[in-house]
Scaffold this motif. Structure first.
Motif, PDB file in Angstrom:
ATOM      1  N   THR A  26      10.429   4.258  23.490  1.00  0.00           N
ATOM      2  CA  THR A  26       9.198   3.488  23.375  1.00  0.00           C
ATOM      3  C   THR A  26       8.377   3.515  24.660  1.00  0.00           C
ATOM      4  OG1 THR A  26      10.457   1.502  23.982  1.00  0.00           O
ATOM      5  CG2 THR A  26      10.195   1.963  21.634  1.00  0.00           C
ATOM      6  N   PHE A  80       6.404   3.838  16.354  1.00  0.00           N
ATOM      7  CA  PHE A  80       6.439   3.968  14.896  1.00  0.00           C
ATOM      8  C   PHE A  80       5.315   4.866  14.403  1.00  0.00           C
ATOM      9  CE2 PHE A  80       4.498   2.266  10.990  1.00  0.00           C
ATOM     10  CZ  PHE A  80       5.479   2.609  10.077  1.00  0.00           C
ATOM     11  N   HIS A 122      13.876   7.429  20.128  1.00  0.00           N
ATOM     12  CA  HIS A 122      13.186   6.144  20.127  1.00  0.00           C
ATOM     13  C   HIS A 122      12.848   5.716  21.554  1.00  0.00           C
ATOM     14  CE1 HIS A 122      11.722   2.619  18.077  1.00  0.00           C
ATOM     15  NE2 HIS A 122      12.384   1.815  18.903  1.00  0.00           N
ATOM     16  N   GLU A 134       6.708  -0.705  20.340  1.00  0.00           N
ATOM     17  CA  GLU A 134       7.415  -0.407  19.102  1.00  0.00           C
ATOM     18  C   GLU A 134       6.459   0.137  18.040  1.00  0.00           C
ATOM     19  OE1 GLU A 134      10.520  -0.416  18.270  1.00  0.00           O
ATOM     20  OE2 GLU A 134      11.487  -1.373  19.981  1.00  0.00           O
ATOM     21  N   TYR A 135       5.289  -0.456  17.927  1.00  0.00           N
ATOM     22  CA  TYR A 135       4.334   0.013  16.931  1.00  0.00           C
ATOM     23  C   TYR A 135       3.811   1.406  17.270  1.00  0.00           C
ATOM     24  CZ  TYR A 135       0.126   0.475  14.158  1.00  0.00           C
ATOM     25  OH  TYR A 135      -0.840   0.950  13.312  1.00  0.00           O
ATOM     26  N   SER A 143       6.071   8.529  15.207  1.00  0.00           N
ATOM     27  CA  SER A 143       7.047   9.132  14.293  1.00  0.00           C
ATOM     28  C   SER A 143       6.424   9.434  12.945  1.00  0.00           C
ATOM     29  CB  SER A 143       8.243   8.196  14.125  1.00  0.00           C
ATOM     30  OG  SER A 143       7.846   6.976  13.521  1.00  0.00           O
ATOM     31  N   LYS A 144       5.522   8.577  12.480  1.00  0.00           N
ATOM     32  CA  LYS A 144       4.873   8.807  11.196  1.00  0.00           C
ATOM     33  C   LYS A 144       3.949  10.030  11.257  1.00  0.00           C
ATOM     34  CE  LYS A 144       1.819   6.642   7.815  1.00  0.00           C
ATOM     35  NZ  LYS A 144       1.113   5.407   7.397  1.00  0.00           N
ATOM     36  N   THR A 190       4.250  -3.635  12.444  1.00  0.00           N
ATOM     37  CA  THR A 190       5.312  -4.277  13.226  1.00  0.00           C
ATOM     38  C   THR A 190       6.312  -4.978  12.311  1.00  0.00           C
ATOM     39  OG1 THR A 190       3.731  -4.630  15.027  1.00  0.00           O
ATOM     40  CG2 THR A 190       5.756  -5.915  15.081  1.00  0.00           C
ATOM     41  N   ASP A 220       0.637   0.136   6.445  1.00  0.00           N
ATOM     42  CA  ASP A 220       1.360   0.111   7.716  1.00  0.00           C
ATOM     43  C   ASP A 220       0.520   0.634   8.869  1.00  0.00           C
ATOM     44  OD1 ASP A 220       1.287   2.768   7.189  1.00  0.00           O
ATOM     45  OD2 ASP A 220       3.443   3.092   7.201  1.00  0.00           O
ATOM     46  N   ILE A 255       8.639  -2.453  10.934  1.00  0.00           N
ATOM     47  CA  ILE A 255       9.675  -2.063  11.890  1.00  0.00           C
ATOM     48  C   ILE A 255      10.783  -3.110  11.911  1.00  0.00           C
ATOM     49  CG2 ILE A 255      10.125  -1.502  14.303  1.00  0.00           C
ATOM     50  CD1 ILE A 255       7.143  -0.756  14.537  1.00  0.00           C
TER      51      ILE A 255
END
Length: 616
Positions: free
Chosen positions: A151, A455, A149, A451-452, A458-459, A345, A338, A348
């Motif tokens: 960021t 995310f 993680h 953060e987004y 990771s997706k 967000t 998402d 998350i």
């Protein structure tokens, strides 16, 4: 776990694990020398940081020697080691967290300073790391950043460019002769016509997979809604046989279960257990509930008498419990929308809050055992023992703000203990939970952009992390498992069993996929062949790309012909003269002051030497 295959490497530059371990150790010692004391993390990540200066970045690049391309990976590995030490030793948490952030920032700055054509290789080349137990973990810099993680690293433009290339299919998988999976540009050798884009391999592109899975998920949701209503809609209240909707539901459930198991096994074998997150657990729970409902349904069909109806009832009760999970986790979509920043967000925040609630439930379970034992003993003191589920139900109602004080009204000790339970849970523990939720929300919202982006990374990577040469999204994977995969060449002992040659098996897969996915393939081909270089839909959604603003003409523009005849001039003062008054925003104010002091000191030294020479 040692495996020589690369998931997302463009060029395999893989030093031995022992060599990487020595480089990681050197970088750790270098970081300890850079930050021997605790430093504010914000000052480390500042673009004009006085800690991560251009000279420091150059020193780390020189520390890599001939393994410069492995530096981002090694720095992120050092970051993980520092965070492990920080969590183990609370006294040195601040120091080690600062060192971890410094390693992450250095990895980002080194990638930024690298040539653009080498960035994909820096981020996607996979390396072997020997863990403390002797196992070999294989991952790339971008995969390690997602697992940890990071960021700061994942929100960089270079990392997002690679992620978007993987997401849009501009980089695609290709198998080489060494059973290595490389990523190559998709459009270099592709026919730009419609027939060139009508390729079954385009189904494996993450963005197209995402759309196809959304369609399948919506269909599955409709099937599930009909299946759980069947006992009410049918004239036969006993519902003693499978109906059409149940058959479709459990067939798709089997496809999802096999797909999830395949991804889990491949990820464990080719990556690491750290690749699993909260929503993977929810998907496993969903598959388990569907499997339990199916087993109970079949058991009811083969049973006799009252047990048949009881098992049928239990089956539909378990099936009804799937609804909250099925609307959140199916096919790892998290949510259908998402992809939008605000909803992503929020997603998350919800996941972080649910993860933080584990602390609350850990404290609650410890206290609940003691109070349950005490209340149950006081309830049984009069010689009449009720079921323990009654006491549990009263405690849960109290936790949910509906206490039943009449239950223990006949016992002063029981009522007092029940009051203590209410005070402990309502006043103390629930406020702890609210504080944890508030902290998780503020952590995400304060750095919502990064953060987004983390995310989204990771997706995107999750869809290609468990590589498959021929991608059959569920429920079409049942066709592959039962009809196509058994024809693949396998090895039995020392001798291979050739059912179909590699070329024949590839041709069979392409033919089957062309039939199953003809409609999606046609839509993809029309979309890509319409304008493969300039995607009009992206321009419509995000706006047309801006032209390059930095040019000689833009810096010192000329006026139009009509204004020129009037003697008007824009560039009366040249651009080079205008920017002389600008401060140097690439350096901190402290650095600029120190530079000026050094310049003044050098001038004083020169003047002193000149005066000493004249005095002699």
């Amino acid at each position: 776990m040692e495996d020589n295959r690369s998931l997302t490497s463009i060029q395999s530059v893989v030093p031995t694990p022992d060599t990487l371990a020595r480089l990681i150790k050197r970088l750790r010692i270098l970081t300890l020398s850079l930050l021997p004391v605790e430093v504010d993390p914000q000052s480390i990540n500042d673009p004009t940081s006085r800690v991560i200066t251009p000279q420091v970045i150059s020193a780390y690049i020189a520390a890599g020697g001939d393994l410069v391309e492995a530096l981002p990976y090694c720095l992120l590995r050092a970051r993980r080691d520092f965070m492990i030490e920080a969590n183990r030793n609370a006294a040195d948490y601040g120091e080690n967290r600062g060192r971890a952030i410094a390693c992450e920032v250095l990895a980002r700055r080194i990638v930024h300073k690298s040539p653009g054509d080498r960035v994909p290789a820096l981020l996607s080349s996979r390396y072997k790391h020997r863990q403390s137990d002797g196992d070999i973990e294989v991952s790339s810099a971008i995969e390690l950043a997602i697992d940890s993680h990071c960021t700061i690293f994942l929100s960089s433009s270079e990392a997002q460019d690679v992620i978007l290339s993987l997401w849009n299919g501009d980089l695609v998988q290709r198998n080489n002769e060494d059973l290595d999976v490389d990523y190559v540009p998709a459009y270099d050798n592709m026919d730009p016509s419609f027939w060139g884009h009508l390729d079954p391999s385009r189904i494996a592109v993450p963005c197209y997979q995402n759309i196809l899975r959304i369609v399948v998920w919506l269909f599955f949701l409709a099937v599930y809604s009909q299946a759980v209503r069947e006992p009410l809609d049918r004239l036969d209240p006993l519902h003693r046989h499978f109906d059409f909707w149940e058959v479709v539901l459990y067939v798709m459930g089997l496809a999802f279960l096999l797909e999830d198991l395949s991804k889990i096994l491949k990820t464990l074998r080719l990556a690491t257990w750290r690749a699993f997150g909260f929503w993977h657990v929810v998907a496993i729970i969903t598959d388990g509930l569907l499997l339990a409902a199916f087993v109970l349904r079949v058991s009811g069909l083969v049973s006799q008498g009252g047990q048949r109806d009881q098992l049928r009832l239990r089956s539909f009760q378990v099936l009804s419990c799937v609804a909250p999970f099925i609307c959140r986790s199916r096919t790892e979509l998290m949510t259908v929308f998402d992809g939008f920043k605000y909803i992503g967000t929020t997603q998350i925040c919800v996941a972080r809050m649910l993860r933080e609630s584990g602390i609350f439930f850990a404290l609650l379970s410890i206290l609940a055992v003691g109070f349950l034992q005490g209340l149950y003993a006081l309830d049984a003191a009069d010689g009449q023992v009720e079921s323990s589920s009654v006491v549990i139900n009263v405690m849960l109602q109290s936790l949910l703000q509906s206490p039943n004080y009449d239950k223990f009204a006949g016992s002063t000790a029981g009522q007092t203990l029940f009051y203590f339970w209410n005070v402990t849970t309502t006043v103390v523990l629930l406020n702890v939970l609210i504080s944890l939720f508030s902290s998780a929300y503020s952590d995400v919202v304060d750095d919502a952009e990064a953060e987004y982006l983390a995310f989204f990374a990771s997706k995107a990577v999750a869809m290609i992390r468990a590589p498959d040469t021929y991608v059959y999204p569920a429920p079409f994977n049942l066709v592959e498992i039962f009809f196509v995969a058994p024809l693949e060449s396998v090895h039995s002992g020392f001798l291979p069993i050739f059912i179909l040659s590699r070329s024949a098996y590839a041709k069979l897969n392409r033919s089957v996929m062309s039939v199953l996915f003809f409609i999606p393939m046609t839509i993809i081909a029309l979309y890509e062949s319409f304008s493969p270089k300039k995607r009009w839909l992206d321009d419509f959604i995000n706006g047309a790309p801006l032209e390059d603003e930095d040019s000689v003409v833009a810096r010192d523009p000329e006026v139009g012909e009509g204004d020129a005849q009037s003697g008007l001039v824009i560039s009366r003062v040249p651009f080079s003269e205008l920017i002389k008054a600008f401060p140097n925003t690439q350096e901190s104010s402290e650095t600029s002051i120190i530079k000026e002091i050094h310049q003044v000191k050098a001038q004083l030294d020169a003047l002193t030497q000149r005066l000493d020479g004249k005095a002699l």
